[in-house]
Design a protein around this motif. Structure first.
Motif, mmCIF file in Angstrom:
data_model
loop_
_atom_site.group_PDB
_atom_site.id
_atom_site.type_symbol
_atom_site.label_atom_id
_atom_site.label_comp_id
_atom_site.label_asym_id
_atom_site.label_seq_id
_atom_site.Cartn_x
_atom_site.Cartn_y
_atom_site.Cartn_z
ATOM 1 N N LEU A 1 0.842 -1.203 0.000
ATOM 2 C CA LEU A 1 0.000 0.000 0.000
ATOM 3 C C LEU A 1 0.876 1.251 0.000
ATOM 4 C CD1 LEU A 1 -2.911 1.194 0.280
ATOM 5 C CD2 LEU A 1 -2.519 1.227 2.730
ATOM 6 N N ALA A 2 1.919 1.249 0.841
ATOM 7 C CA ALA A 2 2.797 2.417 0.920
ATOM 8 C C ALA A 2 3.458 2.672 -0.427
ATOM 9 C CB ALA A 2 3.858 2.199 2.001
ATOM 10 N N ILE A 3 3.847 1.603 -1.111
ATOM 11 C CA ILE A 3 4.490 1.786 -2.420
ATOM 12 C C ILE A 3 3.494 2.355 -3.425
ATOM 13 C CG2 ILE A 3 5.528 0.541 -4.356
ATOM 14 C CD1 ILE A 3 6.911 -1.207 -2.251
ATOM 15 N N GLU A 4 2.236 1.876 -3.348
ATOM 16 C CA GLU A 4 1.211 2.455 -4.223
ATOM 17 C C GLU A 4 1.036 3.945 -3.938
ATOM 18 O OE1 GLU A 4 -2.679 0.567 -4.510
ATOM 19 O OE2 GLU A 4 -1.686 -1.357 -4.159
ATOM 20 N N LEU A 5 1.175 4.314 -2.658
ATOM 21 C CA LEU A 5 0.955 5.715 -2.286
ATOM 22 C C LEU A 5 2.017 6.640 -2.869
ATOM 23 C CD1 LEU A 5 -0.234 5.589 1.417
ATOM 24 C CD2 LEU A 5 -1.578 5.948 -0.645
ATOM 25 N N ILE A 6 3.232 6.105 -3.106
ATOM 26 C CA ILE A 6 4.277 6.950 -3.713
ATOM 27 C C ILE A 6 3.736 7.536 -5.006
ATOM 28 C CG2 ILE A 6 6.578 6.970 -4.742
ATOM 29 C CD1 ILE A 6 7.318 4.705 -2.874
ATOM 30 N N ALA B 1 0.767 8.232 -5.647
ATOM 31 C CA ALA B 1 -0.335 9.161 -5.420
ATOM 32 C C ALA B 1 0.149 10.552 -5.015
ATOM 33 C CB ALA B 1 -1.272 8.604 -4.352
ATOM 34 N N VAL B 2 1.400 10.666 -4.563
ATOM 35 C CA VAL B 2 1.899 11.977 -4.119
ATOM 36 C C VAL B 2 1.967 12.912 -5.329
ATOM 37 C CG1 VAL B 2 3.827 13.195 -3.091
ATOM 38 C CG2 VAL B 2 3.238 10.920 -2.279
ATOM 39 N N PRO B 3 1.347 14.095 -5.231
ATOM 40 C CA PRO B 3 1.378 15.031 -6.360
ATOM 41 C C PRO B 3 2.815 15.400 -6.712
ATOM 42 C CG PRO B 3 -0.147 15.793 -4.662
ATOM 43 C CD PRO B 3 0.590 14.622 -4.085
ATOM 44 N N SER B 4 3.109 15.471 -8.017
ATOM 45 C CA SER B 4 4.503 15.681 -8.397
ATOM 46 C C SER B 4 4.986 17.062 -7.980
ATOM 47 C CB SER B 4 4.689 15.450 -9.898
ATOM 48 O OG SER B 4 3.822 16.273 -10.623
ATOM 49 N N VAL B 5 4.056 18.027 -7.871
ATOM 50 C CA VAL B 5 4.487 19.364 -7.477
ATOM 51 C C VAL B 5 4.947 19.377 -6.007
ATOM 52 C CG1 VAL B 5 2.211 20.219 -6.801
ATOM 53 C CG2 VAL B 5 3.873 21.801 -7.717
ATOM 54 N N VAL B 6 4.367 18.498 -5.187
ATOM 55 C CA VAL B 6 4.808 18.380 -3.795
ATOM 56 C C VAL B 6 6.192 17.729 -3.748
ATOM 57 C CG1 VAL B 6 4.303 17.340 -1.555
ATOM 58 C CG2 VAL B 6 2.453 18.308 -2.915
ATOM 59 N N LEU C 1 9.226 3.802 -9.547
ATOM 60 C CA LEU C 1 9.280 2.495 -8.873
ATOM 61 C C LEU C 1 7.901 1.851 -8.709
ATOM 62 C CD1 LEU C 1 12.058 2.773 -6.161
ATOM 63 C CD2 LEU C 1 11.838 1.018 -7.899
ATOM 64 N N MET D 1 6.350 18.479 -13.637
ATOM 65 C CA MET D 1 6.592 19.441 -12.557
ATOM 66 C C MET D 1 7.919 19.189 -11.863
ATOM 67 S SD MET D 1 4.083 21.035 -13.308
ATOM 68 C CE MET D 1 4.580 22.409 -12.295
ATOM 69 N N LEU E 1 9.239 8.155 0.740
ATOM 70 C CA LEU E 1 7.843 8.513 1.032
ATOM 71 C C LEU E 1 7.703 8.998 2.466
ATOM 72 C CD1 LEU E 1 4.809 8.418 0.083
ATOM 73 C CD2 LEU E 1 4.702 6.230 1.259
ATOM 74 N N GLY F 1 -4.042 16.651 -7.853
ATOM 75 C CA GLY F 1 -2.653 16.958 -7.563
ATOM 76 C C GLY F 1 -1.866 17.401 -8.777
ATOM 77 N N LEU G 1 -1.445 17.208 0.070
ATOM 78 C CA LEU G 1 -0.951 15.862 0.322
ATOM 79 C C LEU G 1 -1.839 15.135 1.318
ATOM 80 C CD1 LEU G 1 1.424 13.925 -0.299
ATOM 81 C CD2 LEU G 1 2.530 14.782 1.752
ATOM 82 N N ARG H 1 -10.277 -3.020 -1.008
ATOM 83 C CA ARG H 1 -9.742 -4.317 -0.616
ATOM 84 C C ARG H 1 -10.755 -5.129 0.176
ATOM 85 N NH1 ARG H 1 -3.571 -3.083 0.287
ATOM 86 N NH2 ARG H 1 -3.388 -2.820 -1.941
#
Lengths: 320, 296
Positions: free
Chosen positions: A125-130, A132-137, A188, A249, B47, B225, B278, B293
């Motif tokens: 899940l954490a890897i999927e979230l990478i 999701a982080v907006p590229s501008v952030v 990744l 961005m 992250l 975003g 974010l 899920r």
């Protein structure tokens, strides 16, 4: 059609007529869905044609020389994107060099039972979230946190390995290397998700057969599982390459937007996407045309990569 | 020790007591497991670091004024980014109004009418390629189609650009949701005499509604975003605006502009805006993934 059984036909309308309207309605809904579906292809085509057409004036005035010219001069109206093409390819290459081994490694690690499910799921899940982080952030973080953090390493590289052309310029922070490093993290999730999916989808017999022949777990992985999932992995890498080349961005904020070609990775550079993002705002008529031409080149590059990736992945799925 | 004969009849001594698993093979296995495990941790470190830094840098500046006030002119301190939050909501609303009906219809075709057909194959292919198109090209597209024809930068142009980003996400996730609806439900609907439209609109879509909602939410989180498609469509606006034919401020574009100008107050606002953006995106992404899920 329960309503037909419960209610009598409406006044002045025979049952057949009602059934007819229902049928017409049903048919038009079908065609609406067909239009919606084909519209997706239509949108894709529209985007391609639209960008191609609007680049036409610039294509006529700059021709093929646009690809080999190294100047970007809005004052004299001389435009060329060779440094940007170079920067796009080099930063994507740096990203891939890092992300391919790490991505495949993580995909394997998360597709095997090294960790209990309760730990593996949150990591996935954490890897999927990478992604999701907006590229501008990410760009903001890159400017104010990552670059200051990397500066000592860059200085070390420059001072000790400056004789290698790759590290031959004084580090400025904003550079192709910084962009490549950040892009590697951003692509990744793509590599991991698709590679892991194709590893998990492999038939169990493959693994059991290899283990029964006496192979260790990693011999099984390296000689049986990865080759079997190869096309899925290659497809994921192609998709990741497309993402790296089109990322805007982060490129605009971290690459330094400098119109030059140097062998040094520590020097600032530019990518096609960063050029468009940073120049479009104050561009006049001529320059907008040139930027649309640059956009067309970016589109052709990413379309080729993405279409190849899809073909490779689809082929793999059909084999299953 | 035992003896054996090889293929040409020579007698050979073989060692049956020692495992064929030499130390090297064991060490290699251990090393590779260790290495890939390290890679996995390495992947998550950026992250965690990023979230930590955004929270640390953004939290000080965040307050009620962030949501209610306009950004300060250069040199001044006070202010927020309320107009950018409103602008993001407006552009997303326009994008959703275009992409959701369109995407859901296409997904309905893929899962209900066209399963296994050549058209469906082509449409899926186009969807995936569309998903791979860089967001900045969606911006160029909307620029040439909307900005040039309507004569100016506008929130509507930004919404069109974002809808291009959203469509493939909506199609793919909605199709997945529709495919999860058991085939028996469709057969039962047809069995009692429902037409395709009735079965889809009263049975299949309602059953898949939670997944469709998740699909739309994920698409909104992704598009919300994006700064690249908005740079030369919605542009920016230092004031409150709800007019969809005028330039409008959005959170990602505000973060970009404030990150690259050298004023301390603007930089702080960029961090606070990054924290808001974010935070919303991570919360939405995590919760919709957890919900998805659970359904599976």
């Amino acid at each position: 059609m329960s309503s037909l059984a419960e209610h009598s036909p409406r006044k002045g309308q025979s049952l057949e007529k009602q059934v007819d309207t229902v049928r017409v309605f049903d048919q038009s809904f079908y065609w609406l869905a067909v239009i919606g579906a084909i519209g997706i292809g239509g949108v894709l085509l529209w985007i391609a044609v639209q960008i191609g057409l609007s680049a036409l004036p610039a294509i006529q005035s700059y021709g093929v020389d646009f690809l080999t010219t190294t100047t970007w001069d809005p004052v004299r109206n001389i435009y060329g994107v060779l440094p940007q093409i170079y920067g796009t390819l080099i930063s994507a290459a740096i990203a891939l060099v890092i992300a391919i081994p790490v991505g495949i490694g993580v995909a394997v690690f998360l597709s095997e039972n090294f960790l209990p499910n309760a730990v593996r799921t949150p990591i996935a899940l954490a890897i999927e979230l990478i992604a999701a982080v907006p590229s501008v952030v990410i760009g903001l973080w890159g400017i104010y946190v990552l670059i200051p953090f990397l500066r000592p390493f860059y200085n070390f590289l420059y001072e000790n390995f400056g004789w290698i052309p790759l590290f031959s310029t004084p580090p400025r922070g904003n550079s192709l290397l910084t962009l490549g490093l950040v892009l590697s993290v951003m692509i990744l999730p793509t590599i991991i998700a698709i590679s892991r999916g194709s590893l998990i989808a492999l038939p169990r017999d493959l693994r059991q057969g290899a283990l029964a022949l006496g192979a260790t777990r990693w011999e099984t992985i390296l000689r049986v599982l990865i080759p079997a999932a190869f096309s899925g992995i290659v497809g994921s890498i192609m998709l990741a390459l497309g993402r790296a080349m089109g990322e805007t961005m982060v490129a605009a904020m971290l690459v330094g937007n400098s119109n030059q070609i140097t062998p040094s990775l520590l020097a600032p550079g530019a990518t096609i996407a960063s050029l468009i993002a940073s120049q479009f705002g104050e561009a006049g008529r001529e320059q907008v045309a040139a930027l649309l031409y640059a956009g067309l080149i970016l589109m052709i590059l990413t379309l080729i990569v993405n279409i190849l990736a899809e073909i490779i992945i689809q082929k793999f799925q059909n084999v299953e | 020790m035992a003896t054996t004969e090889d293929t040409i009849g020579r007698t050979k001594k073989i060692n049956l007591t020692r495992s064929a698993r030499t130390p090297f093979r064991s060490y290699f296995d251990f090393f590779m497991t260790f290495l890939t495990g390290a890679f996995t941790i390495l992947t998550i470190v950026p992250l965690v670091a990023l979230v930590w830094d955004v929270v640390r840098q953004g939290i000080d500046r965040l307050g009620i004024q962030s949501f209610t006030e306009l950004p300060p002119p250069p040199g001044l301190e006070e202010g927020g980014f309320g107009n950018a939050i409103l602008g993001t909501l407006i552009t997303l609303g326009i994008a959703a109004a275009i992409s959701v009906p369109f995407g859901v219809l296409a997904a309905i075709y893929l899962s209900e009418f066209g399963r296994g057909t050549r058209i469906a194959y082509g449409v899926k292919f186009a969807t995936n390629v569309l998903a791979g198109i860089p967001a900045i090209l969606a911006g160029l597209f909307a620029y040439t189609v909307v900005v040039l024809t309507t004569g100016g930068f506008s929130a509507f142009a930004g919404g069109v650009a974002l809808s291009v980003v959203m469509i493939p996400i909506v199609v793919r996730a909605t199709e997945e949701g529709l495919l999860l609806v058991p085939q028996e439900m469709r057969q039962a609907a047809v069995g009692v005499g429902a037409t395709n439209f009735q079965s889809i609109s009263r049975i299949v879509v309602p059953a898949a509604l939670p997944s469709i909602a998740t699909a739309v939410t994920l698409a909104l989180a992704r598009a919300g975003g994006e700064a690249a498609p908005l740079l030369f469509t919605a542009l920016n606006n230092n004031f409150w605006s709800t007019d969809i034919w005028q330039p409008i401020a959005t959170l990602p574009v505000l973060i970009y502009f404030y990150a690259i100008i050298p004023y301390e107050a603007q930089k702080e606002i960029a961090w606070a805006a990054a924290l808001v953006l974010l935070g919303i995106i991570l919360i939405v992404s995590i919760s919709s993934r957890l919900l998805a899920r659970q359904r599976l």
